[in-house]
Design an enzyme around this catalytic site. Structure first.
Site, mmCIF file in Angstrom:
data_model
loop_
_atom_site.group_PDB
_atom_site.id
_atom_site.type_symbol
_atom_site.label_atom_id
_atom_site.label_comp_id
_atom_site.label_asym_id
_atom_site.label_seq_id
_atom_site.Cartn_x
_atom_site.Cartn_y
_atom_site.Cartn_z
ATOM 1 C CG HIS A 118 7.841 -30.382 28.495
ATOM 2 N ND1 HIS A 118 8.063 -31.578 29.118
ATOM 3 C CD2 HIS A 118 7.222 -30.663 27.324
ATOM 4 C CE1 HIS A 118 7.596 -32.559 28.350
ATOM 5 N NE2 HIS A 118 7.088 -32.031 27.258
ATOM 6 C CE LYS A 146 8.080 -33.789 24.254
ATOM 7 N NZ LYS A 146 6.706 -33.883 24.729
ATOM 8 C CE LYS A 165 6.855 -7.710 -0.602
ATOM 9 N NZ LYS A 165 6.208 -7.738 -1.868
ATOM 10 C CG ASP A 200 6.381 -7.813 -5.307
ATOM 11 O OD1 ASP A 200 6.164 -9.031 -5.316
ATOM 12 O OD2 ASP A 200 6.622 -7.148 -4.287
HETATM 13 P P1 NAP Z 1 4.493 -2.367 3.032
HETATM 14 O O1 NAP Z 1 5.825 -2.254 2.410
HETATM 15 O O2 NAP Z 1 4.399 -2.558 4.489
HETATM 16 O O3 NAP Z 1 3.664 -1.040 2.648
HETATM 17 C C1 NAP Z 1 2.386 -0.845 3.142
HETATM 18 C C2 NAP Z 1 1.785 0.393 2.486
HETATM 19 O O4 NAP Z 1 0.428 0.473 2.912
HETATM 20 C C3 NAP Z 1 2.459 1.698 2.912
HETATM 21 O O5 NAP Z 1 2.410 2.598 1.845
HETATM 22 C C4 NAP Z 1 1.554 2.173 4.063
HETATM 23 O O6 NAP Z 1 1.557 3.573 4.241
HETATM 24 C C5 NAP Z 1 0.205 1.735 3.548
HETATM 25 N N1 NAP Z 1 -0.760 1.547 4.628
HETATM 26 C C6 NAP Z 1 -0.742 0.583 5.570
HETATM 27 N N2 NAP Z 1 -1.808 0.733 6.391
HETATM 28 C C7 NAP Z 1 -2.494 1.814 5.939
HETATM 29 C C8 NAP Z 1 -3.667 2.462 6.360
HETATM 30 N N3 NAP Z 1 -4.370 2.016 7.424
HETATM 31 N N4 NAP Z 1 -4.101 3.529 5.665
HETATM 32 C C9 NAP Z 1 -3.411 3.966 4.599
HETATM 33 N N5 NAP Z 1 -2.277 3.401 4.148
HETATM 34 C C10 NAP Z 1 -1.827 2.337 4.810
HETATM 35 O O7 NAP Z 1 3.639 -3.546 2.360
HETATM 36 P P2 NAP Z 1 3.723 -4.151 0.873
HETATM 37 O O8 NAP Z 1 4.664 -5.283 0.852
HETATM 38 O O9 NAP Z 1 3.904 -3.039 -0.075
HETATM 39 O O10 NAP Z 1 2.272 -4.796 0.707
HETATM 40 C C11 NAP Z 1 1.114 -4.002 0.620
HETATM 41 C C12 NAP Z 1 -0.087 -4.832 0.162
HETATM 42 O O11 NAP Z 1 0.182 -5.413 -1.099
HETATM 43 C C13 NAP Z 1 -0.448 -5.991 1.068
HETATM 44 O O12 NAP Z 1 -1.834 -6.112 1.143
HETATM 45 C C14 NAP Z 1 0.152 -7.204 0.367
HETATM 46 O O13 NAP Z 1 -0.535 -8.416 0.676
HETATM 47 C C15 NAP Z 1 -0.071 -6.824 -1.057
HETATM 48 N N6 NAP Z 1 0.876 -7.495 -1.954
HETATM 49 C C16 NAP Z 1 0.336 -8.311 -2.891
HETATM 50 C C17 NAP Z 1 1.154 -8.963 -3.751
HETATM 51 C C18 NAP Z 1 0.548 -9.845 -4.790
HETATM 52 O O14 NAP Z 1 1.270 -10.665 -5.359
HETATM 53 N N7 NAP Z 1 -0.718 -9.692 -5.084
HETATM 54 C C19 NAP Z 1 2.546 -8.782 -3.701
HETATM 55 C C20 NAP Z 1 3.056 -7.902 -2.734
HETATM 56 C C21 NAP Z 1 2.203 -7.273 -1.872
HETATM 57 P P3 NAP Z 1 2.653 4.291 5.184
HETATM 58 O O15 NAP Z 1 3.871 4.507 4.313
HETATM 59 O O16 NAP Z 1 2.008 5.551 5.581
HETATM 60 O O17 NAP Z 1 2.932 3.370 6.337
#
Ligand code: NAP
Length: 532
Positions: free
Chosen positions: A144, A171, A315, A353
């Site tokens: 381990h 193992k 992404k 998306d």
């Molecule tokens: P991402 O690329 O990391 O982008 C995050 C975004 O949220 C950025 O614009 C960021 O702003 C902003 N943000 C994060 N924390 C914040 C805060 N405390 N206050 C204000 N803005 C904030 O993430 P993503 O992939 O786009 O995903 C974002 C959300 O969408 C997640 O909740 C994810 O689960 C959801 N989502 C859902 C689906 C679906 O199928 N329903 C698909 C994709 C994503 P900054 O640029 O200032 O950092």
């Protein structure tokens, strides 16, 4: 009952009859403080579908070796692997080592099916038994490493040292500091000449436990209760059997997964594994806790690692690791799916998306206007406000532009809002400006930030006061389904559109691309409803 009491051919037949694609055993550690607790845990392990149990003697309080071993080994309804792990190898036993080894010898003679001996004392143990042991008992020699996963060369040397002790079964358990460490564990399994258990511990090692059958691992461990584990990162028996369909994993099973960080919350493995099973597709879908996409794709370049969904925060990095990127994903600057092209092994990136989200928004607008799906997009000409400029934000903004909406992007980092707005011919505003943004009524709002996502369900990206200006509010977040933003939007009279709809619509597209089969839509909806 013992495994070795079943003639091999019969055991194989049972495996075939049970529809198993592998002979990897599912072993459940039992860690009771008394013999009664141990026996009750063994019964639970059997009920849940384990093949054998690892009896961790080092957890017993007031242990009387002769008497307790006799009861445990005789009364166990499952084959037993006896382990008496000392503190110096990560266990609980702190006493004298010679007493510990005496107990292991006793287990050997008292009906255990397997006995685990640590590499450090293996020579001493083997010389003390003078080559004499009941034929049915197999000795596992274990090592381990709680610090890291050594290089392939070091692991190869370690396996050779273990084999040289005369071990029946090798193992090795290491610690995964990065998910790519599991690739070296798979190499060990794939090249081993003797039955081998090889596992990388901790969350980043999870796939080494689930994919053990793919690479011919002798056994993998599953906990009776989620979280009550004998080593970090151990999944439950239930998850291994029901969520990951462990018995169906074979050497040719195609590996898929969702790449993100964190990833433990993702519902995608529930959806895709259930959907794969429903169409008899020989594939598995794993949660992949990835720190560096580049390290991941380099480590898993074999043709069986075929397709991934991408989520936060990878992404954009995912796009950089593709050999080819489809034009929409390129324009968005982010991918949500990556597929290994079977003809040449190249990695192709897609963004699906926007398809899911835009379709869900259009459907809800049409339902409220009474418009037919044949007339143009109900988003055309609308003021479409997107909060966030990350992966999902870009997808929604491009999707809105494609449908003829006038796009406004609001983001915490204003520079990113400006950049995205300029790409989609829209306007950028700050989050503060968004609070008073009201050029017209009947606007459409899409939140694409993670503000309000579990566990921070009390947060919301826009105050309730501002919501009355929107006719429809979409939230990309799907855990929880009803976010505070959507609840307040509904209270203000806006149509709420759930992130689950985006998720489901893009899951249909991803499933079809992963498998080539039409998506089992109702099953995907039902599975998501059950798991949110
Ligand atoms: P991402 O690329 O990391 O982008 C995050 C975004 O949220 C950025 O614009 C960021 O702003 C902003 N943000 C994060 N924390 C914040 C805060 N405390 N206050 C204000 N803005 C904030 O993430 P993503 O992939 O786009 O995903 C974002 C959300 O969408 C997640 O909740 C994810 O689960 C959801 N989502 C859902 C689906 C679906 O199928 N329903 C698909 C994709 C994503 P900054 O640029 O200032 O950092």
């Amino acid at each position: 009952m013992t495994l070795s009491s079943i003639p091999l051919a019969t055991a194989d037949l049972q495996i075939a009859a049970g529809g198993r694609r592998n002979s990897t055993l599912l072993c459940s550690p039992v860690m009771g403080e008394s013999v009664d607790q141990m026996l009750s845990q063994i019964r639970k392990a059997k009920e849940q579908g384990a093949d054998l149990v690892e009896v961790r003697l080092d957890f017993l309080k007031n242990f009387s070796p002769k008497q307790d071993l006799e009861i445990l080994l005789k009364q166990s309804p499952l084959p037993t692997l006896v382990t008496y792990r000392p503190k110096w190898e990560g266990g609980q036993y702190e006493g004298d080592d010679s007493r510990r080894l005496d107990t292991l010898r006793l287990a050997l003679e008292s009906g255990a099916d397997y006995v685990d001996v640590e590499l450090q004392v293996a020579h001493e143990f083997f010389s003390s038994i003078h080559g004499k042991k009941p034929e049915k008992v197999k000795i596992i020699v274990s090592s381990h490493n709680y610090e890291n996963t050594p290089s392939s060369e070091e692991l190869g040397n370690l396996v050779a040292r273990i084999q040289a002790t005369g071990a029946d079964i090798v193992k090795i358990a290491t610690t995964a500091l990065d998910i790519s460490d599991c690739a070296r564990i798979f190499q060990v399994l794939a090249h081993s000449q003797v039955p081998t258990i090889a596992i990388a511990m901790e969350e980043r090692g999870l796939i080494s436990r689930i994919l053990a059958p793919k690479f011919g691992g002798f056994l993998t461990f599953g906990a009776i209760e989620a979280g009550v584990v004998s080593a970090p990162g151990q999944p439950s028996i239930k998850d291994l059997l029901d969520l990951y369909n462990l018995r169906q994993i074979g050497p040719d099973t195609k590996v898929h997964g969702v790449i993100g960080k964190p990833i433990g919350h993702s519902k995608s493995p529930h959806l895709y594994n259930a959907a794969f099973k429903s169409v008899n597709f020989n594939g598995i879908y794993l949660p992949l806790l990835v720190d560096s996409v580049a390290n991941f794709v380099n480590a898993y370049s074999s043709p069986d690692f075929v397709g991934y969904s991408y989520t936060i925060p990878h992404k954009e990095d995912g796009l950089r690791c593709c050999d080819e990127v489809d034009p929409i994903a390129k324009a968005i600057g982010a991918i949500s799916q990556m597929i290994r092209r079977p003809t040449d092994g190249k990695l192709i990136g897609y963004n699906v998306d926007y398809l899911g989200a835009i379709a869900a928004i259009e459907e809800a607008l049409r339902a409220s206007n009474g418009a037919s799906p044949t007339t143009g997009s109900p988003l055309a000409g609308k003021l479409f406000v997107v909060i966030g400029a990350g992966g999902a934000g870009k997808a929604l903004a491009y999707g809105g532009m494609e449908k003829g909406a006038r796009v406004v992007v609001a983001n915490r980092t204003y520079e990113k809002a400006k950049e995205l707005a300029s790409k989609v011919g829209g306007q950028a505003i700050t989050l503060a400006e968004l609070e008073d943004f009201h050029p017209e009524d009947g606007m459409v709002l899409a939140n694409t930030t993670s503000v309000g996502m579990k566990p921070n369900v009390d947060l919301t990206p826009l105050s309730k006061n501002a919501l009355s200006r929107y006719c429809l509010v979409f939230d990309a977040i799907y855990t929880p389904k009803l976010t505070r933003l959507l609840r307040e939007a509904q209270e203000c009279g806006a149509i709420p559109v759930y992130g689950t709809e985006m998720f489901i619509n893009q899951a249909f597209v991803q499933f079809e691309r992963f498998t080539g089969y039409p998506a089992p839509k109702q099953l995907i909806r039902d599975t998501l409803a059950k798991n949110t």
